[in-house]
Design a protein around this motif. Structure first.
Motif, PDB file in Angstrom:
ATOM      1  N   TYR A 228      -8.465   7.740  -5.818  1.00 48.38           N
ATOM      2  CA  TYR A 228      -8.026   8.981  -6.445  1.00 48.38           C
ATOM      3  C   TYR A 228      -9.242   9.475  -7.230  1.00 48.38           C
ATOM      4  O   TYR A 228      -9.438   9.126  -8.400  1.00 48.38           O
ATOM      5  CB  TYR A 228      -6.820   8.736  -7.363  1.00 48.38           C
ATOM      6  CG  TYR A 228      -5.576   8.391  -6.587  1.00 48.38           C
ATOM      7  CD1 TYR A 228      -4.667   9.379  -6.233  1.00 48.38           C
ATOM      8  CD2 TYR A 228      -5.331   7.092  -6.166  1.00 48.38           C
ATOM      9  CE1 TYR A 228      -3.520   9.083  -5.491  1.00 48.38           C
ATOM     10  CE2 TYR A 228      -4.194   6.779  -5.434  1.00 48.38           C
ATOM     11  CZ  TYR A 228      -3.310   7.772  -5.105  1.00 48.38           C
ATOM     12  OH  TYR A 228      -2.191   7.472  -4.365  1.00 48.38           O
TER      13      TYR A 228
ATOM     14  N   THR B 275      -9.514   3.595  -8.078  1.00 51.05           N
ATOM     15  CA  THR B 275      -9.472   3.042  -6.729  1.00 51.05           C
ATOM     16  C   THR B 275      -8.602   1.795  -6.743  1.00 51.05           C
ATOM     17  O   THR B 275      -8.743   0.948  -7.627  1.00 51.05           O
ATOM     18  CB  THR B 275     -10.880   2.680  -6.209  1.00 51.05           C
ATOM     19  OG1 THR B 275     -11.709   3.848  -6.266  1.00 51.05           O
ATOM     20  CG2 THR B 275     -10.824   2.176  -4.770  1.00 51.05           C
TER      21      THR B 275
ATOM     22  N   ALA C 116      -4.870  11.317  -2.698  1.00 45.41           N
ATOM     23  CA  ALA C 116      -5.453  10.015  -2.358  1.00 45.41           C
ATOM     24  C   ALA C 116      -6.418  10.191  -1.200  1.00 45.41           C
ATOM     25  O   ALA C 116      -6.204  11.013  -0.313  1.00 45.41           O
ATOM     26  CB  ALA C 116      -4.361   9.032  -1.966  1.00 45.41           C
ATOM     27  N   LYS C 117      -7.484   9.406  -1.224  1.00 46.11           N
ATOM     28  CA  LYS C 117      -8.456   9.386  -0.133  1.00 46.11           C
ATOM     29  C   LYS C 117      -8.540   7.944   0.360  1.00 46.11           C
ATOM     30  O   LYS C 117      -8.705   7.026  -0.444  1.00 46.11           O
ATOM     31  CB  LYS C 117      -9.817   9.850  -0.651  1.00 46.11           C
ATOM     32  CG  LYS C 117     -10.917   9.783   0.381  1.00 46.11           C
ATOM     33  CD  LYS C 117     -12.248  10.187  -0.236  1.00 46.11           C
ATOM     34  CE  LYS C 117     -13.362   9.902   0.742  1.00 46.11           C
ATOM     35  NZ  LYS C 117     -14.670   9.996   0.121  1.00 46.11           N
ATOM     36  N   GLN C 118      -8.392   7.764   1.660  1.00 50.72           N
ATOM     37  CA  GLN C 118      -8.477   6.425   2.233  1.00 50.72           C
ATOM     38  C   GLN C 118      -9.926   5.945   2.151  1.00 50.72           C
ATOM     39  O   GLN C 118     -10.823   6.601   2.638  1.00 50.72           O
ATOM     40  CB  GLN C 118      -8.010   6.431   3.697  1.00 50.72           C
ATOM     41  CG  GLN C 118      -6.600   6.945   3.897  1.00 50.72           C
ATOM     42  CD  GLN C 118      -5.538   6.143   3.179  1.00 50.72           C
ATOM     43  OE1 GLN C 118      -5.590   4.922   3.126  1.00 50.72           O
ATOM     44  NE2 GLN C 118      -4.569   6.825   2.599  1.00 50.72           N
ATOM     45  N   GLU C 119     -10.137   4.804   1.514  1.00 46.45           N
ATOM     46  CA  GLU C 119     -11.462   4.199   1.372  1.00 46.45           C
ATOM     47  C   GLU C 119     -11.511   2.984   2.291  1.00 46.45           C
ATOM     48  O   GLU C 119     -11.320   1.873   1.822  1.00 46.45           O
ATOM     49  CB  GLU C 119     -11.672   3.731  -0.074  1.00 46.45           C
ATOM     50  CG  GLU C 119     -11.887   4.826  -1.063  1.00 46.45           C
ATOM     51  CD  GLU C 119     -13.286   5.379  -1.017  1.00 46.45           C
ATOM     52  OE1 GLU C 119     -14.228   4.640  -0.693  1.00 46.45           O
ATOM     53  OE2 GLU C 119     -13.426   6.568  -1.296  1.00 46.45           O
TER      54      GLU C 119
ATOM     55  N   LEU D 276      -7.892   2.691  -1.544  1.00 52.44           N
ATOM     56  CA  LEU D 276      -7.226   3.967  -1.723  1.00 52.44           C
ATOM     57  C   LEU D 276      -7.798   4.563  -3.009  1.00 52.44           C
ATOM     58  O   LEU D 276      -7.656   3.963  -4.081  1.00 52.44           O
ATOM     59  CB  LEU D 276      -5.719   3.726  -1.849  1.00 52.44           C
ATOM     60  CG  LEU D 276      -4.787   4.897  -1.905  1.00 52.44           C
ATOM     61  CD1 LEU D 276      -4.881   5.720  -0.621  1.00 52.44           C
ATOM     62  CD2 LEU D 276      -3.357   4.395  -2.098  1.00 52.44           C
TER      63      LEU D 276
ATOM     64  N   GLN E  55       0.977   4.012  -3.036  1.00 52.39           N
ATOM     65  CA  GLN E  55       0.584   5.401  -2.815  1.00 52.39           C
ATOM     66  C   GLN E  55       1.739   6.349  -3.124  1.00 52.39           C
ATOM     67  O   GLN E  55       1.540   7.379  -3.761  1.00 52.39           O
ATOM     68  CB  GLN E  55       0.082   5.618  -1.393  1.00 52.39           C
ATOM     69  CG  GLN E  55      -0.433   7.036  -1.193  1.00 52.39           C
ATOM     70  CD  GLN E  55      -1.167   7.244   0.115  1.00 52.39           C
ATOM     71  OE1 GLN E  55      -1.377   6.321   0.889  1.00 52.39           O
ATOM     72  NE2 GLN E  55      -1.559   8.471   0.352  1.00 52.39           N
TER      73      GLN E  55
ATOM     74  N   CYS F 188      -1.717  -4.615  -3.102  1.00 55.04           N
ATOM     75  CA  CYS F 188      -2.747  -4.268  -4.081  1.00 55.04           C
ATOM     76  C   CYS F 188      -3.239  -5.545  -4.767  1.00 55.04           C
ATOM     77  O   CYS F 188      -2.462  -6.283  -5.379  1.00 55.04           O
ATOM     78  CB  CYS F 188      -2.190  -3.292  -5.108  1.00 55.04           C
ATOM     79  SG  CYS F 188      -3.438  -2.727  -6.278  1.00 55.04           S
TER      80      CYS F 188
ATOM     81  N   ARG G 292       0.817  -1.219   0.000  1.00 54.93           N
ATOM     82  CA  ARG G 292       0.000   0.000   0.000  1.00 54.93           C
ATOM     83  C   ARG G 292       0.850   1.270   0.000  1.00 54.93           C
ATOM     84  O   ARG G 292       0.623   2.186  -0.787  1.00 54.93           O
ATOM     85  CB  ARG G 292      -0.935  -0.024   1.219  1.00 54.93           C
ATOM     86  CG  ARG G 292      -1.884   1.143   1.271  1.00 54.93           C
ATOM     87  CD  ARG G 292      -2.682   1.126   2.579  1.00 54.93           C
ATOM     88  NE  ARG G 292      -3.754   2.071   2.502  1.00 54.93           N
ATOM     89  CZ  ARG G 292      -5.034   1.767   2.342  1.00 54.93           C
ATOM     90  NH1 ARG G 292      -5.419   0.510   2.263  1.00 54.93           N
ATOM     91  NH2 ARG G 292      -5.949   2.701   2.274  1.00 54.93           N
ATOM     92  N   GLU G 293       1.841   1.336   0.871  1.00 53.66           N
ATOM     93  CA  GLU G 293       2.681   2.536   0.978  1.00 53.66           C
ATOM     94  C   GLU G 293       3.459   2.772  -0.313  1.00 53.66           C
ATOM     95  O   GLU G 293       3.611   3.907  -0.758  1.00 53.66           O
ATOM     96  CB  GLU G 293       3.652   2.409   2.162  1.00 53.66           C
ATOM     97  CG  GLU G 293       2.997   2.284   3.515  1.00 53.66           C
ATOM     98  CD  GLU G 293       2.414   0.885   3.789  1.00 53.66           C
ATOM     99  OE1 GLU G 293       2.866  -0.122   3.202  1.00 53.66           O
ATOM    100  OE2 GLU G 293       1.473   0.811   4.607  1.00 53.66           O
TER     101      GLU G 293
END
Length: 136
Positions: A114, A120, A104-107, A112, A93, A128, A89-90
């Motif tokens: 955009y 997403t 980015a917005k945490q879902e 994650l 991102q 991922c 993930r890191e």
């Protein structure tokens, strides 16, 4: 369609452009392994799954059942020239933050998003597992 495909945000996959009809998709990929119809309340969405290719496609009633959303789980598919499926993930991102596609917005803990580019990433076990993107 070859397994090695690249995502073109807002446009589709190399062999599958957004706006393609179900007939056009079938001419490229053949019959799907599975079809689902989902009632979204205000419209119907039809999902086609090609399990061997790691691709699911959505055709929405509001768009005359043309291709509107693609979900990929195939590690051969690239985004900005990189294989993102399998990335931590890191790492994903940090890579996407260099691409100028908006914040980015945490879902939830699994996603994650955009939103500026209708993208997403979904994570399983910290890696991922799926990329979902839609017509802008």
């Amino acid at each position: 369609m070859s397994k090695a495909q690249h995502i073109m945000l807002g446009k589709g996959l190399a062999d599958l452009p957004f706006g393609a009809t179900r007939s056009e998709v079938e001419a490229v990929l053949g019959q799907p392994d599975e079809r689902d119809e989902v009632d979204l309340g205000d419209e119907i969405s039809e999902a086609w799954h090609y399990w061997d290719l790691g691709i699911s496609l959505n055709f929405d009633e509001s768009e005359n059942f043309q291709l509107t959303t693609i979900e990929v789980a195939s590690p051969e598919v690239t985004l900005f020239g990189k294989n993102v499926i399998g990335m931590k993930r890191e790492e994903a991102q940090a890579f996407l933050d260099t691409q100028k596609i908006g914040p980015a917005k945490q879902e939830t803990s699994r996603g994650l998003a955009y939103e500026d580019v209708e993208l997403t990433l979904w994570f399983n076990g910290g890696e991922c597992a799926e990329i979902q993107f839609s017509k802008m």
